[in-house]
Design a protein around this motif. Sequence first.
Motif, PDB file in Angstrom:
ATOM      1  N   SER A 219      -3.419  -8.556  -2.409  1.00 42.74           N
ATOM      2  CA  SER A 219      -3.334  -9.570  -2.216  1.00 42.74           C
ATOM      3  C   SER A 219      -2.607 -10.780  -0.598  1.00 42.74           C
ATOM      4  O   SER A 219      -3.158 -11.597   0.014  1.00 42.74           O
ATOM      5  N   GLU A 220      -1.625  -9.865  -0.026  1.00 45.30           N
ATOM      6  CA  GLU A 220      -0.609 -10.577   0.964  1.00 45.30           C
ATOM      7  C   GLU A 220      -1.380  -9.668   2.124  1.00 45.30           C
ATOM      8  O   GLU A 220      -1.782 -10.829   3.137  1.00 45.30           O
TER       9      GLU A 220
ATOM     10  N   ARG B 134      -2.355   2.987  -5.301  1.00 43.72           N
ATOM     11  CA  ARG B 134      -1.664   2.109  -5.636  1.00 43.72           C
ATOM     12  C   ARG B 134      -0.226   2.051  -4.783  1.00 43.72           C
ATOM     13  O   ARG B 134      -0.111   2.490  -3.621  1.00 43.72           O
ATOM     14  N   PHE B 135       0.322   0.718  -4.253  1.00 43.05           N
ATOM     15  CA  PHE B 135       1.497   0.157  -3.446  1.00 43.05           C
ATOM     16  C   PHE B 135       2.405   0.342  -4.715  1.00 43.05           C
ATOM     17  O   PHE B 135       2.334  -0.546  -5.619  1.00 43.05           O
ATOM     18  N   ILE B 136       3.759   1.740  -5.195  1.00 42.66           N
ATOM     19  CA  ILE B 136       4.462   1.691  -5.105  1.00 42.66           C
ATOM     20  C   ILE B 136       5.745   0.720  -4.106  1.00 42.66           C
ATOM     21  O   ILE B 136       5.977   1.373  -3.586  1.00 42.66           O
ATOM     22  N   ILE B 137       6.725   0.912  -5.096  1.00 45.19           N
ATOM     23  CA  ILE B 137       8.003   0.707  -5.060  1.00 45.19           C
ATOM     24  C   ILE B 137       8.511   1.797  -5.198  1.00 45.19           C
ATOM     25  O   ILE B 137       9.585   1.533  -7.153  1.00 45.19           O
TER      26      ILE B 137
ATOM     27  N   ASP C   9       4.519  -0.577  -9.700  1.00 47.84           N
ATOM     28  CA  ASP C   9       3.474  -0.610  -9.276  1.00 47.84           C
ATOM     29  C   ASP C   9       2.776  -2.320  -8.663  1.00 47.84           C
ATOM     30  O   ASP C   9       2.978  -2.976  -9.383  1.00 47.84           O
ATOM     31  N   TYR C  10       2.921  -2.355  -7.586  1.00 49.96           N
ATOM     32  CA  TYR C  10       3.331  -4.216  -6.819  1.00 49.96           C
ATOM     33  C   TYR C  10       1.822  -4.182  -6.280  1.00 49.96           C
ATOM     34  O   TYR C  10       1.286  -4.975  -5.387  1.00 49.96           O
ATOM     35  N   THR C  11       0.665  -3.184  -6.322  1.00 47.50           N
ATOM     36  CA  THR C  11      -0.572  -3.228  -6.078  1.00 47.50           C
ATOM     37  C   THR C  11      -1.503  -4.523  -5.562  1.00 47.50           C
ATOM     38  O   THR C  11      -1.628  -5.429  -4.399  1.00 47.50           O
TER      39      THR C  11
ATOM     40  N   TYR D 177       5.150   2.343  -0.523  1.00 44.64           N
ATOM     41  CA  TYR D 177       4.477   3.342  -0.492  1.00 44.64           C
ATOM     42  C   TYR D 177       2.978   3.166  -0.939  1.00 44.64           C
ATOM     43  O   TYR D 177       3.036   3.112  -1.778  1.00 44.64           O
ATOM     44  N   PHE D 178       2.194   3.906  -0.025  1.00 45.64           N
ATOM     45  CA  PHE D 178       0.380   3.678  -0.296  1.00 45.64           C
ATOM     46  C   PHE D 178       0.774   5.006  -1.117  1.00 45.64           C
ATOM     47  O   PHE D 178       0.091   5.863   0.185  1.00 45.64           O
ATOM     48  N   ILE D 179      -0.094   5.175  -2.152  1.00 41.40           N
ATOM     49  CA  ILE D 179      -0.251   6.543  -2.746  1.00 41.40           C
ATOM     50  C   ILE D 179      -1.510   6.750  -3.023  1.00 41.40           C
ATOM     51  O   ILE D 179      -2.120   5.597  -3.530  1.00 41.40           O
ATOM     52  N   ARG D 180      -2.539   7.285  -2.731  1.00 44.27           N
ATOM     53  CA  ARG D 180      -3.418   7.591  -1.973  1.00 44.27           C
ATOM     54  C   ARG D 180      -4.153   8.607  -3.274  1.00 44.27           C
ATOM     55  O   ARG D 180      -3.430   8.730  -4.762  1.00 44.27           O
ATOM     56  N   PRO D 181      -5.403   8.157  -4.220  1.00 44.83           N
ATOM     57  CA  PRO D 181      -6.069   9.232  -4.718  1.00 44.83           C
ATOM     58  C   PRO D 181      -6.403  10.621  -5.192  1.00 44.83           C
ATOM     59  O   PRO D 181      -5.298  10.617  -4.297  1.00 44.83           O
ATOM     60  N   GLU D 182      -5.596  11.214  -6.235  1.00 45.31           N
ATOM     61  CA  GLU D 182      -5.078  12.567  -6.682  1.00 45.31           C
ATOM     62  C   GLU D 182      -3.687  12.853  -6.364  1.00 45.31           C
ATOM     63  O   GLU D 182      -3.278  13.905  -5.999  1.00 45.31           O
ATOM     64  N   GLU D 183      -3.037  12.060  -4.993  1.00 41.87           N
ATOM     65  CA  GLU D 183      -1.615  12.263  -4.400  1.00 41.87           C
ATOM     66  C   GLU D 183      -1.010  11.933  -5.284  1.00 41.87           C
ATOM     67  O   GLU D 183      -0.445  10.857  -6.311  1.00 41.87           O
ATOM     68  N   ASN D 184       0.041  12.987  -5.904  1.00 44.28           N
ATOM     69  CA  ASN D 184       1.528  12.417  -6.449  1.00 44.28           C
ATOM     70  C   ASN D 184       1.959  12.019  -6.068  1.00 44.28           C
ATOM     71  O   ASN D 184       3.308  11.633  -4.562  1.00 44.28           O
TER      72      ASN D 184
END
Length: 117
Positions: A98-99, A23-26, A91-93, A44-51
């Motif tokens: 798209s950008e 996910r892309f998180i702000i 969440d701005y994923t 921040y790009f939060i990878r899968p399985e990352e807190n």
Amino acid sequence: MKTNNIEGLTMFEINVLVQQGGRFIIFPNTISKLMKKFKASNVYFIRPEENTFKYALKHFFRNLSAGWRIFPYGPIYVVKSFYYLIKGGRDYTQIILSELNKNNPVYNPDTKYLKYT
């Protein structure tokens, strides 16, 4: 805005990681100086399985120390920021993907510069 944690990743790798749960998180920040407020954050790009806790903790202390000074709206913005920090960020994923897909630069090197002489 700067996007953290995507250094060295191609668009294909980013899309695969998003399909796996990335996910892309702000994390909203509220910083106030006298009578002005600034609301800003990095992406921040939060990878899968990352807190998200390790990223949210920095923003928590920043909001706690510098966000409450403007009265009456400072505490309101700080409480709203705390809500999103506890929730795990905004969440701005889809917007960021798209950008990125729209503005994805294609690297086509000029081969005359790659030749060794």
